[in-house]
Design a protein around this motif. Sequence first.
Motif, PDB file in Angstrom:
ATOM      1  N   ASP A 155     -37.430  60.883 -32.716  1.00 14.19           N
ATOM      2  CA  ASP A 155     -37.514  62.092 -31.894  1.00 14.19           C
ATOM      3  C   ASP A 155     -36.238  62.913 -32.021  1.00 14.19           C
ATOM      4  OD1 ASP A 155     -39.961  61.279 -31.149  1.00 14.19           O
ATOM      5  OD2 ASP A 155     -39.408  60.589 -29.153  1.00 14.19           O
ATOM      6  N   LEU A 156     -35.102  62.192 -32.072  1.00 10.80           N
ATOM      7  CA  LEU A 156     -33.813  62.879 -32.194  1.00 10.80           C
ATOM      8  C   LEU A 156     -33.691  63.632 -33.515  1.00 10.80           C
ATOM      9  CD1 LEU A 156     -31.047  60.538 -30.751  1.00 10.80           C
ATOM     10  CD2 LEU A 156     -31.482  62.924 -30.169  1.00 10.80           C
ATOM     11  N   PRO A 161     -39.376  81.807 -39.379  1.00 10.08           N
ATOM     12  CA  PRO A 161     -40.490  81.037 -39.947  1.00 10.08           C
ATOM     13  C   PRO A 161     -40.603  79.664 -39.290  1.00 10.08           C
ATOM     14  CG  PRO A 161     -39.032  81.841 -41.668  1.00 10.08           C
ATOM     15  CD  PRO A 161     -38.344  82.089 -40.383  1.00 10.08           C
ATOM     16  N   PHE A 162     -41.787  79.117 -39.293  1.00  9.30           N
ATOM     17  CA  PHE A 162     -42.003  77.778 -38.747  1.00  9.30           C
ATOM     18  C   PHE A 162     -42.158  76.788 -39.896  1.00  9.30           C
ATOM     19  CE2 PHE A 162     -45.107  74.508 -37.237  1.00  9.30           C
ATOM     20  CZ  PHE A 162     -44.263  73.895 -36.326  1.00  9.30           C
ATOM     21  N   ARG A 163     -41.546  75.604 -39.718  1.00  9.47           N
ATOM     22  CA  ARG A 163     -41.731  74.547 -40.708  1.00  9.47           C
ATOM     23  C   ARG A 163     -42.714  73.543 -40.144  1.00  9.47           C
ATOM     24  NH1 ARG A 163     -37.237  73.164 -44.124  1.00  9.47           N
ATOM     25  NH2 ARG A 163     -35.832  74.932 -44.334  1.00  9.47           N
ATOM     26  N   PRO A 164     -43.940  73.568 -40.602  1.00  8.77           N
ATOM     27  CA  PRO A 164     -44.944  72.672 -40.012  1.00  8.77           C
ATOM     28  C   PRO A 164     -44.728  71.216 -40.395  1.00  8.77           C
ATOM     29  CG  PRO A 164     -45.952  74.159 -41.610  1.00  8.77           C
ATOM     30  CD  PRO A 164     -44.495  74.468 -41.605  1.00  8.77           C
ATOM     31  N   GLU A 183     -33.621  68.530 -36.658  1.00 11.32           N
ATOM     32  CA  GLU A 183     -34.115  69.254 -37.831  1.00 11.32           C
ATOM     33  C   GLU A 183     -34.785  70.562 -37.422  1.00 11.32           C
ATOM     34  OE1 GLU A 183     -34.299  68.665 -41.485  1.00 11.32           O
ATOM     35  OE2 GLU A 183     -32.460  67.888 -40.628  1.00 11.32           O
ATOM     36  N   LYS A 184     -35.392  70.539 -36.244  1.00 14.62           N
ATOM     37  CA  LYS A 184     -36.058  71.728 -35.755  1.00 14.62           C
ATOM     38  C   LYS A 184     -35.022  72.812 -35.452  1.00 14.62           C
ATOM     39  CE  LYS A 184     -39.583  72.323 -32.226  1.00 14.62           C
ATOM     40  NZ  LYS A 184     -40.295  71.485 -31.253  1.00 14.62           N
ATOM     41  N   VAL A 185     -33.890  72.357 -34.871  1.00 17.01           N
ATOM     42  CA  VAL A 185     -32.846  73.304 -34.514  1.00 17.01           C
ATOM     43  C   VAL A 185     -32.157  73.822 -35.767  1.00 17.01           C
ATOM     44  CG1 VAL A 185     -30.704  73.615 -33.238  1.00 17.01           C
ATOM     45  CG2 VAL A 185     -32.529  72.209 -32.288  1.00 17.01           C
ATOM     46  N   TYR A 212     -44.239  75.364 -32.205  1.00 14.92           N
ATOM     47  CA  TYR A 212     -43.317  76.456 -32.558  1.00 14.92           C
ATOM     48  C   TYR A 212     -42.522  76.903 -31.340  1.00 14.92           C
ATOM     49  CZ  TYR A 212     -41.683  80.923 -34.418  1.00 14.92           C
ATOM     50  OH  TYR A 212     -40.913  81.975 -34.825  1.00 14.92           O
ATOM     51  N   THR A 213     -41.198  76.995 -31.500  1.00 11.29           N
ATOM     52  CA  THR A 213     -40.362  77.364 -30.355  1.00 11.29           C
ATOM     53  C   THR A 213     -39.551  78.613 -30.655  1.00 11.29           C
ATOM     54  OG1 THR A 213     -38.757  75.780 -31.193  1.00 11.29           O
ATOM     55  CG2 THR A 213     -40.116  75.066 -29.350  1.00 11.29           C
TER      56      THR A 213
END
Lengths: 268, 420
Positions: free
Chosen positions: B384-385, B357-360, B390-392, B343-344
């Motif tokens: 990884d990219l 919210p975090f998407r696990p 997707e995280k951003v 989580y960032t």
Amino acid sequence: MSYQTETIMNKILKYSFFDLVRSRWIYIYCAFYLLFTFSLLWLSSDLSKVVISLMNVMLVLVPLIASMFSIMYFYNSREFTELLLAQPLKRSHIFIGQYLGVAGSLSLSLIIGISIPFLLYGIIGSAEIWNYFTLVIIGIFLSFIFSAIAFFIALRHENRIKGFGLTILVWLFFAVIYDGFFLLGLVFFNEYPLENFTLAASFFNPIDLSRILILLKLDISALMGFTGAVFRKLLGSGLGMSLAYLSLALWVIIPIWGIRRVALRKDF
Amino acid sequence: MYKLLLSIIICLVLMHSKSQAATLEVCSTCRWTTVTAAIQAAKAGDRILVKKGLYQEGQITVDKPLHLIGEGFPILDGKNETEILTVMADGVIVEGFQVQNVGTDYLEDRAGIRVRKSRDFVIRNNKLYNTFFGIYLEHSKYGVVEGNELVGKAVDEMSSGNAIHVWYSKGILVTGNQVRNHRDGIYFEFVDSSKVRDNLSEDNLRYGLHFMFSNDDDYSDNIFRRNGAGVAVMFSKRVNMWDNRFEHNWGVSSYGLLLKEIYDAEIWNNIFKENSIAIFLEGATRINYHHNDFIQNGWAIKMSGGCLTNKVYDNNFIGNTFDLSVSSHVNDNTFDHNYWSEYTGYDLDRDGIGDIPFRPMKLFGYVVNQTPEAIILLRSTFVDLINFSEKVSPIFTPTNVFDNEPLMKRLVFEKIILND
């Protein structure tokens, strides 16, 4: 005759090699790996994790640096090349000699950069020694492959901008774009049995093949489930292993053959 | 007064005669040279003291309430032929024996020590080596299996037995045992209201601990290490699990904990470390998971179909390749209020809970669920990219798995550190 040509190619190879070995960039390249490997080993006591992190960086960086460095070297040493061309020397010897010099010096700095930290850490006698060897061999292969591709592109294109652009594109294709299409293909055809397709597709990209060769040696391969088992079955056999390394060797030989072909026909 | 004194004397005499159980000694120079002979001569309630030595008597049947004690671990050897000790009476105590070499047989499940249709037994501090099945309890009640060491020679699942096998029993306590190299370490089938405590189960081919059709059981303070799967709980209800360690259950089809068709369980205070899948769920319903540590597993939680009302809260997820993988609908399972090392997000109001919210579930995790072959791209730059992008800004990740209250700091649990 054969002895004489041998020495000419060797001379050019040596000249390029020592020219580069004295250059600042090779030292920086080597120092980077030294520092990076040292800090990884210092931060993590788990060798298997160090190998994974190092692999992740190497798979991106080695092809990029090898292709950039080679194409820069080729364009910058054009005058010297022209001088050589004016001599009664075989063209293929000139270019392949230069290529071997560049790829050799890049590989050497990679080997030194990785090996010194690992040797000081005590890799000899440790169970991870084969992972370390795989990593080094893969690094050498990738240096030779992407150097050759860059030389081939440089020979085909007089225009430096075009040459640089194309080299970056080729690197980007193998490092990133290829996997994107690969993944799309897998998702699109996921109703079909895909093991053979997966096997074939990874043999056609030297970076993917390198990654799989290293991953299968590590514990993390257990996560790959059935697909991993298919790969392990193939690559676990002597035949599969030789096939994989043969494929990497072909990735070196085919661009060299291209260099030879273009060099012989090109009008300077 | 006189009467009282008399009754006291009578009482004392009675008590004395009751504790007057005879002790029958067995050794090569004793009156009894075989355990079988001593058992035949003994009366109910007697003690049989077996001195150090090698006893090859084939099958020994205990058919009356006796206390069998081994002195200096006398060896009961089955010569790779027969079953060794069969208990068929209530209140039998067996302790201090070395039981070894039971023959493999595919028709009868031969065991080192078998307890059949008995109650109130104690099997304590024995060593069982190369017994096909180690301790086999069937149709028995209220017994204790304590402090035994069982080491098998299992090579493949088909031709190996379980270390402690319990079948159709009730009120059993299995505690302080060490079991290795069998098919299943501890196996419960149709076993109710039983407890498993403080055991070490490692290097077994299939499961460290296996529940089938067993209800109202619990297990705690155990270590499950390097088994095919740590623990499998199948077709059972109300099985609680706490303070256990699941470690290094690593392999292509390995799990730390496999839950299949189980209902109403509580899983807390466990440590899951370096398992290829820490918890695999299939048809698991109404289960609470809290105060567990998931450290460096391949998958921390992998949820297959048919899982309802699972609550995952107050856990630590640290350095797992995939924190969570949900194959079908999320249903009413919740994953709120956990700590995720991935989580960032930020916490502007400083209440310890992340503001976004975090998407696990990563995009790649989802793709791998749909197309298992895609796992070959694990650790590639492209993956990884896309995971990073997707995280951003999540665009493609189609599942609605969220932790709406991700914790900013790792939870610290007070755990009992078990000795390795």
